[in-house]
Enzyme design. Structure first.
Site, PDB file in Angstrom:
ATOM      1  N   ILE C  77      -3.098   3.316  -4.675  1.00 43.19           N
ATOM      2  CA  ILE C  77      -3.247   3.806  -3.309  1.00 43.19           C
ATOM      3  C   ILE C  77      -3.916   2.714  -2.488  1.00 43.19           C
ATOM      4  O   ILE C  77      -4.964   2.200  -2.865  1.00 43.19           O
ATOM      5  CB  ILE C  77      -4.115   5.078  -3.315  1.00 43.19           C
ATOM      6  CG1 ILE C  77      -3.345   6.222  -3.986  1.00 43.19           C
ATOM      7  CG2 ILE C  77      -4.549   5.453  -1.904  1.00 43.19           C
ATOM      8  CD1 ILE C  77      -4.161   7.486  -4.119  1.00 43.19           C
ATOM      9  N   CYS C  78      -3.314   2.373  -1.366  1.00 43.07           N
ATOM     10  CA  CYS C  78      -3.871   1.305  -0.521  1.00 43.07           C
ATOM     11  C   CYS C  78      -5.198   1.741   0.087  1.00 43.07           C
ATOM     12  O   CYS C  78      -5.283   2.778   0.753  1.00 43.07           O
ATOM     13  CB  CYS C  78      -2.895   0.970   0.608  1.00 43.07           C
ATOM     14  SG  CYS C  78      -3.644  -0.107   1.852  1.00 43.07           S
ATOM     15  N   ILE C  79      -6.214   0.932  -0.088  1.00 43.72           N
ATOM     16  CA  ILE C  79      -7.553   1.337   0.357  1.00 43.72           C
ATOM     17  C   ILE C  79      -7.653   1.430   1.878  1.00 43.72           C
ATOM     18  O   ILE C  79      -8.258   2.366   2.404  1.00 43.72           O
ATOM     19  CB  ILE C  79      -8.641   0.404  -0.205  1.00 43.72           C
ATOM     20  CG1 ILE C  79     -10.038   0.962   0.111  1.00 43.72           C
ATOM     21  CG2 ILE C  79      -8.509  -1.021   0.331  1.00 43.72           C
ATOM     22  CD1 ILE C  79     -11.140   0.347  -0.708  1.00 43.72           C
TER      23      ILE C  79
END
Lengths: 137, 102, 130, 137, 102, 130
Positions: C77-79
């Site tokens: 998941i992209c931060i």
């Protein structure tokens, strides 16, 4: 308008089913709304007409098939489903491609009557212009 | 050196399919899936345009999405082939790159 | 062949995460490798463990968590996208002074570099969005 | 392709800015990607060309104005911004309506050169067909 | 008895504006906002269509969204009036209903 | 005049919640009443307190919470839409056996009936979506 008066609600459906959730969550609003004794109608135009097609089978996608719910609308006294002729034409569809959706008319000895009413674009525009509340999906 | 293009939006609502077909190269493949499968229907206001712009490419439609939307396979444009998810994987593997028209 | 997958839309609202899931399952069944699934934009919302979908509907997050476990998939998941949308793991919640976290099992939060790295390492990169 | 080889990455932008976040989050990917020493280019077509217009002022909306970032791309060695002529034409835009985006060419005594390259639709299609990785926003 | 119609999607990508304009009644108002403001530009491939279909209605564009997108007000179609959010509120209050073309 | 507002898309991804916020502020400034703001579809994601937007960007959830406090706005998140997407309050978390909740101050979770009721009671119903 006094609080006791009945309002005319129109649920406008312009999106295809399954690719996005709008059609499905629109139906959920309509079913809940049916309990409120307002004057309710649904409009299907543009890609919204695809919501009513026969023979939807979602097994291969894993998605839930909510198309049978349209046939249950009559039980909730949602009996006016306006479908735009021009939108059907552009998509190569006819009334025969849509589900047979009926309701029992309690004022006519519970005779089964069609819920789908095909209207022209002009008639659809006039219908929209008569509403008190328009919810779009 | 071919590309697999994918389109998942309805061409009656969104321009993605037309833009895709205007950027394909001869021999490319175009996979229609999700609401994109409506672009594979014959007898619509867009059928002729899709057939014309797609003349030099192979057009596929994902069977699960076609069935979900109640489209009879007899209603598909001539030349459109149905594939399943495994076929989608094969198309991606057998072309050099995938371009997704979102 | 090594596939890298990008998922750009959230669960239920768009079909993207369903299509990606079906594609990944089919790729694995054919013996391909899926080097990573990168969740970007609203796609990060697929990775919350707090969903309670209707019982007669598919459980999108649980499907991904189970598939990740079975095939040791790397679900990232992209931060940056996650911070905008309220997706957090325990460490990030502590660091940011938030009193709860919501990431699901089998997902991890990391940077956008993981997307580029995936594009470099995978033979094919495929995006599911809308 | 061996792991040491440089891959050609194309970031395809087809959506207008602000109404949705795709343009902004696309830029974030491009900036991070610049650290990876790949062969990077950006494509702007369809509504994506609106991302590059001059004079964007978001104060009244409350949104963050990210348009200055395009002018900083050169500092990240992102120097190839392909813009489709037909997409400009359809929207009544010319190169003059776009920001003046430059980079310093280190192979040419740091001369300032334009980053925007206007191409025809056919050239755009050919560019797309040369890529190793296409990320679409 | 007039209606306020709102359109927030770009007409170059999405059919909402055209569908809206095909369903308006004489005397209605149409507010373009968010990416919908692109529909208010002159000199585009859609300008003539918008002007023609919108001939019997009052067309407005939200100033904040026009400015955000860098559209000079001199580039707007003739007859399009700019309004701010307060003007949007007035339009909604002064028409009988609002229909949002999503 | 009494306005009812519907927000159908999540924060940051779509401008809908920003436009709705600006509209509501303008309506209140003009002395109108806003009887309710109903968050439906991905709009429910506006009501999470776990977002950490970049510091130079607007804080969408905090803006709504503050506006609700100042004007006693009724911000309602649809429970059915929220369950699909992982929005929970403390009670619902307990009831569903979830170990965390994420709803923000000033928002409450309730049923779709609140949308219909709003449509009945408001003089104008306006939807912000995409």
């Amino acid at each position: 308008m006094s609080d006791d008066e009945v309002k005319k609600f129109l649920y406008v459906n312009r999106k295809a089913p399954y690719g996005t959730i709008y059609a499905q969550e629109s139906l959920e609003v309509v079913l809940i709304g049916a309990a409120f004794d307002q004057d309710v109608a649904m409009a299907f135009l543009d890609d919204g007409v695809f919501q009513l097609t026969k023979g939807q089978d979602t097994k291969g996608t894993g998605l839930k098939n909510f198309s049978p719910t349209y046939r249950a609308l009559g039980d909730y006294e949602v009996t006016k489903l306006y479908v735009e002729q021009e939108s059907l034409d552009e998509r190569g569809l006819t009334l025969d491609d849509l589900q047979d959706i009926q309701y029992e008319d309690e004022d006519d000895d519970y005779a089964e009557k069609p819920s789908i009413i095909v209207v022209s674009r002009d008639q659809m525009a006039s219908l929209m212009a008569e509403q008190d509340v328009i919810l779009s999906f | 050196m071919a590309t697999l293009h994918t389109v998942n939006r309805s061409p009656f609502q969104d321009q993605a399919l037309l833009s895709c077909l205007r950027h394909v190269k001869k021999g490319d493949s175009v996979l229609l899936f999700e609401d994109g499968v409506y672009g594979a229907m014959s007898g619509t206001a867009l059928s002729d345009t899709v057939a014309e712009l797609g003349a030099d490419v192979s057009v596929y439609a994902l069977d699960a999405d076609v069935a979900a939307r109640g489209i009879d396979s007899a209603r598909l444009l001539e030349g459109v082939a149905l594939v399943d998810y495994a076929g989608f994987v094969d198309l991606a593997a057998n072309t050099e790159r995938t371009q997704n028209w979102l | 062949m090594k596939f890298g997958i990008v998922v750009n839309e959230g669960p239920y609202t768009h079909q993207a995460s369903d299509s990606a899931y079906n594609f990944v399952k089919a790729a694995l069944a054919k013996g391909h490798e899926v080097s990573r699934v990168f969740f970007y934009h609203d796609g990060v919302n697929v990775g919350t463990r707090l969903t309670i979908p209707p019982q007669d509907d598919r459980q999108i997050q649980e499907q991904w968590s189970a598939l990740a476990k079975e095939h040791e998939l790397d679900l990232v998941i992209c931060i940056a996208a996650a911070q905008r949308r309220g997706l957090l793991d325990e460490n990030e919640a502590k660091r940011q002074g938030k009193d709860a976290d919501n990431i699901a099992e089998g997902f991890r939060i990391s940077g956008l570099g993981q997307l580029i790295e995936m594009g470099i390492e995978a033979d094919r990169t495929i995006t599911f969005g809308d």
